[in-house]
Design a protein around this motif. Structure first.
Motif, PDB file in Angstrom:
ATOM      1  N   ARG A   1     -25.129  -5.465 -21.788  1.00  0.00           N
ATOM      2  CA  ARG A   1     -25.080  -6.819 -22.324  1.00  0.00           C
ATOM      3  C   ARG A   1     -25.883  -6.946 -23.610  1.00  0.00           C
ATOM      4  NH1 ARG A   1     -22.824 -10.408 -18.365  1.00  0.00           N
ATOM      5  NH2 ARG A   1     -21.231  -9.017 -17.575  1.00  0.00           N
ATOM      6  N   GLY A   2     -25.430  -7.824 -24.482  1.00  0.00           N
ATOM      7  CA  GLY A   2     -26.226  -8.187 -25.653  1.00  0.00           C
ATOM      8  C   GLY A   2     -25.843  -7.480 -26.931  1.00  0.00           C
ATOM      9  N   GLN A   3     -25.115  -6.382 -26.826  1.00  0.00           N
ATOM     10  CA  GLN A   3     -24.673  -5.713 -28.054  1.00  0.00           C
ATOM     11  C   GLN A   3     -23.434  -4.879 -27.754  1.00  0.00           C
ATOM     12  OE1 GLN A   3     -27.627  -2.830 -29.275  1.00  0.00           O
ATOM     13  NE2 GLN A   3     -28.135  -2.410 -27.154  1.00  0.00           N
ATOM     14  N   MET A   4     -22.663  -4.641 -28.802  1.00  0.00           N
ATOM     15  CA  MET A   4     -21.503  -3.774 -28.694  1.00  0.00           C
ATOM     16  C   MET A   4     -21.970  -2.358 -28.334  1.00  0.00           C
ATOM     17  SD  MET A   4     -18.115  -4.288 -29.632  1.00  0.00           S
ATOM     18  CE  MET A   4     -17.756  -5.056 -31.195  1.00  0.00           C
ATOM     19  N   SER A   5     -21.281  -1.719 -27.388  1.00  0.00           N
ATOM     20  CA  SER A   5     -21.708  -0.362 -27.022  1.00  0.00           C
ATOM     21  C   SER A   5     -20.493   0.451 -26.608  1.00  0.00           C
ATOM     22  CB  SER A   5     -22.717  -0.417 -25.870  1.00  0.00           C
ATOM     23  OG  SER A   5     -22.139  -1.048 -24.754  1.00  0.00           O
ATOM     24  N   ILE A   6     -20.661   1.762 -26.518  1.00  0.00           N
ATOM     25  CA  ILE A   6     -19.586   2.558 -25.948  1.00  0.00           C
ATOM     26  C   ILE A   6     -20.086   3.265 -24.685  1.00  0.00           C
ATOM     27  CG2 ILE A   6     -18.306   2.850 -28.100  1.00  0.00           C
ATOM     28  CD1 ILE A   6     -19.242   5.648 -28.293  1.00  0.00           C
ATOM     29  N   VAL A   7     -19.174   3.393 -23.739  1.00  0.00           N
ATOM     30  CA  VAL A   7     -19.457   4.076 -22.478  1.00  0.00           C
ATOM     31  C   VAL A   7     -18.562   5.306 -22.447  1.00  0.00           C
ATOM     32  CG1 VAL A   7     -19.367   3.913 -19.971  1.00  0.00           C
ATOM     33  CG2 VAL A   7     -20.045   1.922 -21.324  1.00  0.00           C
ATOM     34  N   ASN A   8     -19.209   6.454 -22.335  1.00  0.00           N
ATOM     35  CA  ASN A   8     -18.497   7.726 -22.414  1.00  0.00           C
ATOM     36  C   ASN A   8     -18.594   8.438 -21.063  1.00  0.00           C
ATOM     37  OD1 ASN A   8     -19.112  10.933 -23.337  1.00  0.00           O
ATOM     38  ND2 ASN A   8     -17.292   9.982 -24.172  1.00  0.00           N
ATOM     39  N   ILE A   9     -17.432   8.712 -20.477  1.00  0.00           N
ATOM     40  CA  ILE A   9     -17.402   9.422 -19.197  1.00  0.00           C
ATOM     41  C   ILE A   9     -17.262  10.914 -19.489  1.00  0.00           C
ATOM     42  CG2 ILE A   9     -16.116   9.732 -17.040  1.00  0.00           C
ATOM     43  CD1 ILE A   9     -15.429   6.769 -17.143  1.00  0.00           C
ATOM     44  N   TRP A  10     -18.245  11.694 -19.041  1.00  0.00           N
ATOM     45  CA  TRP A  10     -18.267  13.114 -19.415  1.00  0.00           C
ATOM     46  C   TRP A  10     -18.728  13.969 -18.239  1.00  0.00           C
ATOM     47  CZ3 TRP A  10     -22.894  16.077 -19.779  1.00  0.00           C
ATOM     48  CH2 TRP A  10     -24.069  15.353 -19.584  1.00  0.00           C
ATOM     49  N   ALA A  11     -18.513  15.265 -18.390  1.00  0.00           N
ATOM     50  CA  ALA A  11     -18.947  16.216 -17.368  1.00  0.00           C
ATOM     51  C   ALA A  11     -19.030  17.599 -17.995  1.00  0.00           C
ATOM     52  CB  ALA A  11     -17.967  16.228 -16.202  1.00  0.00           C
ATOM     53  N   THR A  12     -19.819  18.453 -17.400  1.00  0.00           N
ATOM     54  CA  THR A  12     -19.972  19.794 -17.983  1.00  0.00           C
ATOM     55  C   THR A  12     -18.766  20.676 -17.693  1.00  0.00           C
ATOM     56  OG1 THR A  12     -21.158  20.552 -16.022  1.00  0.00           O
ATOM     57  CG2 THR A  12     -22.476  19.758 -17.864  1.00  0.00           C
ATOM     58  N   TRP A  13     -17.973  20.322 -16.669  1.00  0.00           N
ATOM     59  CA  TRP A  13     -16.778  21.124 -16.366  1.00  0.00           C
ATOM     60  C   TRP A  13     -15.616  20.763 -17.284  1.00  0.00           C
ATOM     61  CZ3 TRP A  13     -13.357  17.352 -15.302  1.00  0.00           C
ATOM     62  CH2 TRP A  13     -13.814  16.205 -14.662  1.00  0.00           C
ATOM     63  N   CYS A  14     -15.823  19.780 -18.144  1.00  0.00           N
ATOM     64  CA  CYS A  14     -14.719  19.212 -18.913  1.00  0.00           C
ATOM     65  C   CYS A  14     -14.704  19.811 -20.311  1.00  0.00           C
ATOM     66  CB  CYS A  14     -14.903  17.696 -18.922  1.00  0.00           C
ATOM     67  SG  CYS A  14     -14.345  16.834 -20.356  1.00  0.00           S
ATOM     68  N   VAL A  15     -13.628  20.527 -20.623  1.00  0.00           N
ATOM     69  CA  VAL A  15     -13.530  21.235 -21.906  1.00  0.00           C
ATOM     70  C   VAL A  15     -13.487  20.241 -23.070  1.00  0.00           C
ATOM     71  CG1 VAL A  15     -12.198  22.899 -23.235  1.00  0.00           C
ATOM     72  CG2 VAL A  15     -12.287  23.092 -20.755  1.00  0.00           C
ATOM     73  N   GLY A  16     -12.723  19.157 -22.893  1.00  0.00           N
ATOM     74  CA  GLY A  16     -12.607  18.155 -23.959  1.00  0.00           C
ATOM     75  C   GLY A  16     -13.950  17.517 -24.297  1.00  0.00           C
ATOM     76  N   CYS A  17     -14.857  17.452 -23.289  1.00  0.00           N
ATOM     77  CA  CYS A  17     -16.172  16.855 -23.530  1.00  0.00           C
ATOM     78  C   CYS A  17     -16.989  17.731 -24.465  1.00  0.00           C
ATOM     79  CB  CYS A  17     -16.913  16.672 -22.211  1.00  0.00           C
ATOM     80  SG  CYS A  17     -16.022  15.649 -21.042  1.00  0.00           S
ATOM     81  N   ARG A  18     -16.854  19.043 -24.297  1.00  0.00           N
ATOM     82  CA  ARG A  18     -17.560  19.964 -25.187  1.00  0.00           C
ATOM     83  C   ARG A  18     -17.007  19.816 -26.611  1.00  0.00           C
ATOM     84  NH1 ARG A  18     -20.773  24.791 -25.138  1.00  0.00           N
ATOM     85  NH2 ARG A  18     -21.310  24.474 -22.960  1.00  0.00           N
ATOM     86  N   ALA A  19     -15.675  19.618 -26.678  1.00  0.00           N
ATOM     87  CA  ALA A  19     -15.039  19.482 -27.995  1.00  0.00           C
ATOM     88  C   ALA A  19     -15.544  18.241 -28.731  1.00  0.00           C
ATOM     89  CB  ALA A  19     -13.520  19.426 -27.837  1.00  0.00           C
ATOM     90  N   GLU A  20     -15.791  17.145 -28.003  1.00  0.00           N
ATOM     91  CA  GLU A  20     -16.171  15.910 -28.692  1.00  0.00           C
ATOM     92  C   GLU A  20     -17.691  15.762 -28.815  1.00  0.00           C
ATOM     93  OE1 GLU A  20     -14.982  12.404 -26.536  1.00  0.00           O
ATOM     94  OE2 GLU A  20     -16.510  12.696 -25.007  1.00  0.00           O
ATOM     95  N   HIS A  21     -18.449  16.664 -28.189  1.00  0.00           N
ATOM     96  CA  HIS A  21     -19.894  16.432 -28.114  1.00  0.00           C
ATOM     97  C   HIS A  21     -20.552  16.381 -29.490  1.00  0.00           C
ATOM     98  CE1 HIS A  21     -23.359  15.971 -25.486  1.00  0.00           C
ATOM     99  NE2 HIS A  21     -24.029  16.620 -26.419  1.00  0.00           N
ATOM    100  N   GLN A  22     -20.117  17.289 -30.371  1.00  0.00           N
ATOM    101  CA  GLN A  22     -20.691  17.312 -31.721  1.00  0.00           C
ATOM    102  C   GLN A  22     -20.480  15.958 -32.408  1.00  0.00           C
ATOM    103  OE1 GLN A  22     -22.642  19.529 -33.060  1.00  0.00           O
ATOM    104  NE2 GLN A  22     -22.825  18.238 -34.894  1.00  0.00           N
ATOM    105  N   PHE A  23     -19.285  15.376 -32.212  1.00  0.00           N
ATOM    106  CA  PHE A  23     -19.016  14.061 -32.795  1.00  0.00           C
ATOM    107  C   PHE A  23     -19.990  13.018 -32.234  1.00  0.00           C
ATOM    108  CE2 PHE A  23     -17.241   9.917 -31.762  1.00  0.00           C
ATOM    109  CZ  PHE A  23     -17.131   9.381 -33.037  1.00  0.00           C
ATOM    110  N   LEU A  24     -20.182  13.030 -30.909  1.00  0.00           N
ATOM    111  CA  LEU A  24     -21.070  12.032 -30.295  1.00  0.00           C
ATOM    112  C   LEU A  24     -22.491  12.168 -30.830  1.00  0.00           C
ATOM    113  CD1 LEU A  24     -19.867  12.072 -26.559  1.00  0.00           C
ATOM    114  CD2 LEU A  24     -19.467  10.309 -28.276  1.00  0.00           C
TER     115      LEU A  24
END
Lengths: 175, 139
Positions: free
Chosen positions: A59-82
């Motif tokens: 609450r109180g500000q715009m935010s993003i919620v990112n669902i991630w896991a270490t078993w997830c290949v796509g999460c590793r791909a986007e981590h540098q961006f995050l």
């Protein structure tokens, strides 16, 4: 002449519908939460199980919620961006670490950097299901009132961020 | 020889789905039957075109676990459908509750049927020595 009008009207109505049907991706799943309050949750944080993180933090500000896991290949791909996005500091990033192993997740953040304000540890995947997650990574844009504006499925990158998120953030901030 | 035939025939009766979730979820046969019916009508959103009963991906087993929990909490089938639709949308149900989806095909069929009826009725009034193109232009 009259007898052509009805078929013509039918064609004009049907063709756009059929074109839309051809172009839409049948495997894409729109989130039922768009425009609605984000699902309530409260989870122990990854780094300190004694602390919790939940809907109240959003609450109180715009935010993003990112669902991630270490078993997830796509999460590793986007981590540098995050990591880059968090260094830019324009928006807080909250994580939900989904059906993962705590030690693996902590190692991941130690090795690759920690872009999250905090990550909730969702070991039994209950909160992931509440958010309607069907594959990590998934990223939700939540406004200051806790309303979900957008959900992106798949690894994020700067082009996707600029194209999908930035206009919504600008519109939300201008209200 | 007979035994071999019996063995081979009985192999035909086995199903792949028995590999998932070994053991019964509920002792009560009524609850077990409800559970099996529900999970066979919920789409696995990760592996679309499979039900969560037939899928062994982690998300399907999580959803089966949630459905077992809801059943044991005494929730009705409608409650469970609402639970799933709130999270994943109507698409998750193999029998969508959205009435329009069921009505539209029949609506279109009856519009087409009515148009056909009108055309046939109109042509029946045409003289028999028509030019046989059947386009009704000889009126």
């Amino acid at each position: 002449m009259n007898r052509f009008i009805l078929p013509l009207v039918a064609a004009v109505v049907l063709i756009p519908i059929l074109v839309l049907g051809l172009r839409s991706d049948p495997t894409a799943l729109p989130s039922p939460y768009i425009g609605k309050p984000a699902p309530e949750f409260e989870l122990p944080t990854l780094k300190d199980p004694a602390k919790t993180i939940g809907t109240a933090n959003l609450r109180g500000q715009m935010s993003i919620v990112n669902i991630w896991a270490t078993w997830c290949v796509g999460c590793r791909a986007e981590h540098q961006f995050l990591v880059e996005l968090s260094e830019e500091g324009s928006i807080p990033i909250y994580g939900i670490n989904w059906r993962d192993n705590r030690q693996n997740a902590l190692n991941w953040l130690a090795q690759l950097g920690d872009p999250y304000v905090a990550s909730g540890f969702d070991a039994d995947a209950r909160v992931g299901i509440d958010w309607g997650a069907y594959g990590a990574p998934e990223t939700f844009l939540v406004n200051a009132d806790g309303i979900v504006l957008y959900r992106f499925t798949g690894p994020l990158s700067w082009p996707i961020w600029e194209q999908e998120f930035v206009p919504l953030i600008a519109a939300g901030a201008g209200r | 020889m007979k035994r071999v035939i019996v063995l081979l025939t009985s192999l035909l009766l086995t199903t792949a789905a028995s590999a998932i979730d070994t053991g019964r979820a509920f002792d009560d046969p009524q609850l077990q039957a409800r559970y099996l019916k529900i999970i066979s009508e919920v789409r696995c959103v990760q592996c679309q075109n499979q039900s969560i009963k037939d899928s062994n991906v982690p998300l399907a087993s999580d959803l089966r676990r949630e459905i077992r929990r809801l059943i044991s909490e005494g929730k009705t089938d409608a409650d469970i459908a609402d639970f799933l639709v709130a999270r994943y949308g109507e698409f998750v149900l193999y029998r969508p509750k959205m009435l329009a989806l069921w009505i539209i095909p029949f609506l279109l069929l009856s519009i087409g049927g009515f148009a056909l009826f009108r055309i046939v009725r109109h042509r029946m009034t045409l003289p028999m020595d028509d030019d046989a193109t059947g386009d009704g232009q000889s009126q």
